[in-house]
Design a protein around this motif. Structure first.
Motif, short mmCIF file in Angstrom:
data_model
loop_
_atom_site.label_atom_id
_atom_site.label_comp_id
_atom_site.label_asym_id
_atom_site.label_seq_id
_atom_site.Cartn_x
_atom_site.Cartn_y
_atom_site.Cartn_z
N ASP A 67 0.84 -1.20 0.00
CA ASP A 67 0.00 0.00 0.00
C ASP A 67 0.87 1.24 0.00
N ALA A 68 2.02 1.16 0.71
CA ALA A 68 2.95 2.29 0.74
C ALA A 68 3.57 2.52 -0.63
N LYS B 143 6.85 2.65 6.90
CA LYS B 143 7.34 3.20 5.63
C LYS B 143 8.74 2.68 5.32
N GLU C 243 2.15 2.20 -3.52
CA GLU C 243 1.21 2.95 -4.36
C GLU C 243 1.18 4.43 -4.00
N ARG C 244 1.68 4.77 -2.81
CA ARG C 244 1.68 6.18 -2.37
C ARG C 244 3.06 6.83 -2.54
N THR C 245 4.00 6.12 -3.15
CA THR C 245 5.35 6.67 -3.33
C THR C 245 5.30 7.92 -4.18
N ILE C 246 6.00 8.96 -3.73
CA ILE C 246 6.00 10.24 -4.43
C ILE C 246 7.38 10.54 -5.02
#
Length: 598
Positions: free
Chosen positions: A134-135, A501, A137-140
């Motif tokens: 899930d983390a 994270k 998919e949130r990587t920036i």
């Protein structure tokens, strides 16, 4: 400009794919006209094959279809595999004439149908690992190009031969900055060159301006090293091989009057073994690990930098006193044996000289490093691609986090270099400065402020502190309030979010590989207290005792027994506070894959 990268990869990467989700497989259909074959991926095992047509579809088969813009890679876990695909992108500008895209949407495609036949323990373990995705998919801060190598600076690209630049992009890539290097390995094994999309993590900022009668284009790119990638408190210092935490290469590119110029500088944590493990205190203590190894680790780090950048000037911005002072002393002593014409060290106590508002005093630092900057120059080519100047050395800047003080300092160096470049090609007069051109000056400050914020968010979870000085050239009351808010946010994230994270990053980068061996140690299990550890628990324990103490004190006027109760609650409050402080490290959100180096 064209001479910097005038050769293209021999195989074009797929830029658009139609993703078909069938019950037993995923099908990637190229819709960019580059190839006719489809990539088929088994949903049971993750095996990959090129096929000539789509599977037959019956009346009951209604596959989900969507457009994707690239395959980030494949993560193999204990049982299944997981494909990461780019579902959305933004074109943010160009790098030496080639389009650059930012990843704005990621999706994980599980290939774990075989999980239903495994035992309960394997299912439980796989679920824990897959939850970490899930983390992912949130990587920036992920950027890519279909046409050029983003992992190399303009000077390194220029110096490569056409034969090298004709290789597939993934083979050209600098391994340190290839964010999805580990994820690409299964695609490489299957020789799927047209699907191998190199991705970097960092920042891309660009500004167009007019200076006098000339147009100036300035691009600022950050490339984050993956060797010791991680979060602020769980990745400090360097590993035994000399790879430093939060190591970022920043390249500033200027284009004007058919000239292209570039300057590269780097930042990174102090390169020896040290830690700062969160324990609920606002500023945990610094621990230097295996001090006797520090000179060797520092030497390895700078040997690597010299191979890649030439001469290195290390600018150390930490405080002289306190815990930071101990780190400074260790760094200074460890680097002393290797100091030479090619490796220099300069300490500048940023807080003592500049305080919290007088950042203009950084000019004192520039006066000390000006000769070094002029000696080692910058990269400059003309419209024919002929090299006029070459950068032969870099500046390595650090503070504790390598975020706030570092970004202010790097922006000052970048400004001085840019002025020198613009003066060289005649855009600025000999004594002219960027500050004399208000519109350009304002845009340039925003460029560096955004650059610093992007790097900071990836490492600490918040924008950079002191950003108002970089953005506006002075400290503001709003900027100071923002720093307070961001400092509190960092405290919360560091203590109660970053452990998970960090585990996700270690998994994505292959630093922890659950599928390598059955004998590999599994993540540490949480104890009873750790299982319920959270900000709410730590806060509620102390607050609850305080509330009951206050209630008892209010009732004490009517009944002396309440005074005794209030004393009891006060004692309990102190006891709970002592318990929370004593178990601070346990109550925080810790990574399960992390091992202390003590």
């Amino acid at each position: 400009m064209d001479g910097t990268n005038d050769a293209s990869p021999s195989l074009k990467l797929h830029t658009r794919l139609r993703l078909w989700e069938f019950p037993d497989c995923y099908i990637f259909e190229p819709i960019d006209g580059i190839a006719d074959l489809y990539l088929s991926v088994s949903r049971a095992s993750g095996t990959m094959n090129l096929v000539e047509e789509l599977p037959s579809r019956g009346s009951s088969t209604n596959p989900k279809v969507q457009t994707v813009y690239g395959v980030m890679g494949v993560l193999k876990l204990a049982v299944g595999s997981y494909f990461l695909v780019i579902t959305d992108r933004d074109c943010v500008g160009s790098y030496l004439g080639h389009a650059i895209f930012r990843v704005t949407g990621l999706k994980v495609l599980p290939c774990n149908n075989a999980l239903s036949t495994t035992n309960a323990e394997q299912k439980k373990m796989e679920t824990k690992f897959s939850d970490l995705l899930d983390a992912a998919e949130r990587t920036i801060g992920l950027y890519f190009s279909y046409d050029t190598n983003l992992t190399l600076s303009a000077q390194r690209l220029h110096d490569l031969g056409d034969e090298y630049k004709s290789l597939p992009l993934w083979r050209q890539a600098e391994p340190r900055f290839l964010w999805n290097s580990y994820l690409l390995e299964p695609l490489i094994e299957n020789k799927l060159d047209q699907y191998l999309l190199p991705v970097i993590q960092g920042s891309y900022q660009n500004v167009h301006a007019e200076v006098g009668s000339e147009k100036v284009n300035v691009t600022l790119i950050a490339r984050r090293c993956t060797r010791r990638i991680g979060t602020r408190m769980w990745r400090r210092g360097a590993d035994p091989e000399g790879y430093a935490a939060n190591f970022v290469e920043s390249e500033q590119i200027m284009q004007s009057k058919e000239f292209t110029a570039s300057y590269v500088q780097v930042r990174g944590s102090m390169p020896f073994l040290w830690e700062q493990i969160v324990d609920l205190t606002y500023k945990p203590s610094f621990d230097i690990v295996r001090q006797e190894e520090a000179p060797r680790v520092v030497e390895r780090h700078f040997d690597d930098l010299k191979k890649k950048y030439g001469a290195v000037l290390a600018v150390d911005l930490v405080n002289t006193g306190g815990g930071e002072g101990r780190l400074h002393e260790r760094y200074a002593k460890s680097i002393e044996p290797i100091l030479s014409e090619d490796v220099r060290y300069m300490h500048f106590d940023f807080h003592r000289v500049c305080g919290h508002i007088h950042f203009e005093r950084l000019s004192q630092l520039y006066e000390k490093i000006e000769d070094y900057l002029k000696k080692h120059r910058y990269f400059l080519i003309n419209d024919k691609g002929e090299k006029i100047e070459e950068q032969t050395g870099t500046v390595r800047t650090n503070c504790i986090d390598c975020l706030d003080r570092t970004n202010v300092t790097q922006s000052m160096i970048g400004r001085k270099i840019l002025e020198s470049q613009l003066q060289r090609i005649g855009v600025l007069g000999v004594n002219d400065t960027i500050s004399n051109h208000p519109a350009f000056d304002a845009n340039y400050k925003i460029l560096w402020a955004n650059h610093g914020d992007a790097i900071s968010i990836q490492y600490s979870g918040t924008p950079a502190l002191k950003g108002d000085f970089v953005r506006y050239g002075m400290r503001t009351s709003q900027g100071i309030l923002n720093d307070l808010r961001n400092s509190l946010a960092r405290y919360y994230l560091n203590n109660f979010a970053d452990g998970t994270k960090q585990d996700a990053l270690d998994l994505l980068q292959g630093h922890y590989q659950p599928s390598v061996s059955r004998d590999m140690a599994v993540p540490s299990k949480a104890g009873l207290l750790e299982s319920y550890a959270s900000f709410r628990l730590a806060f509620a324990l102390v607050l609850g005792a305080l509330v009951f103490m206050m209630i008892s004190l209010r009732q004490a006027r009517n009944d002396v027994r309440h005074l005794l109760l209030s004393l009891l609650w006060a004692g309990l409050c102190l006891g709970i506070t002592h318990f929370v402080r004593g178990n601070g490290r346990t109550l925080t959100n810790r990574p399960r894959f992390y091992q202390s180096r003590h």
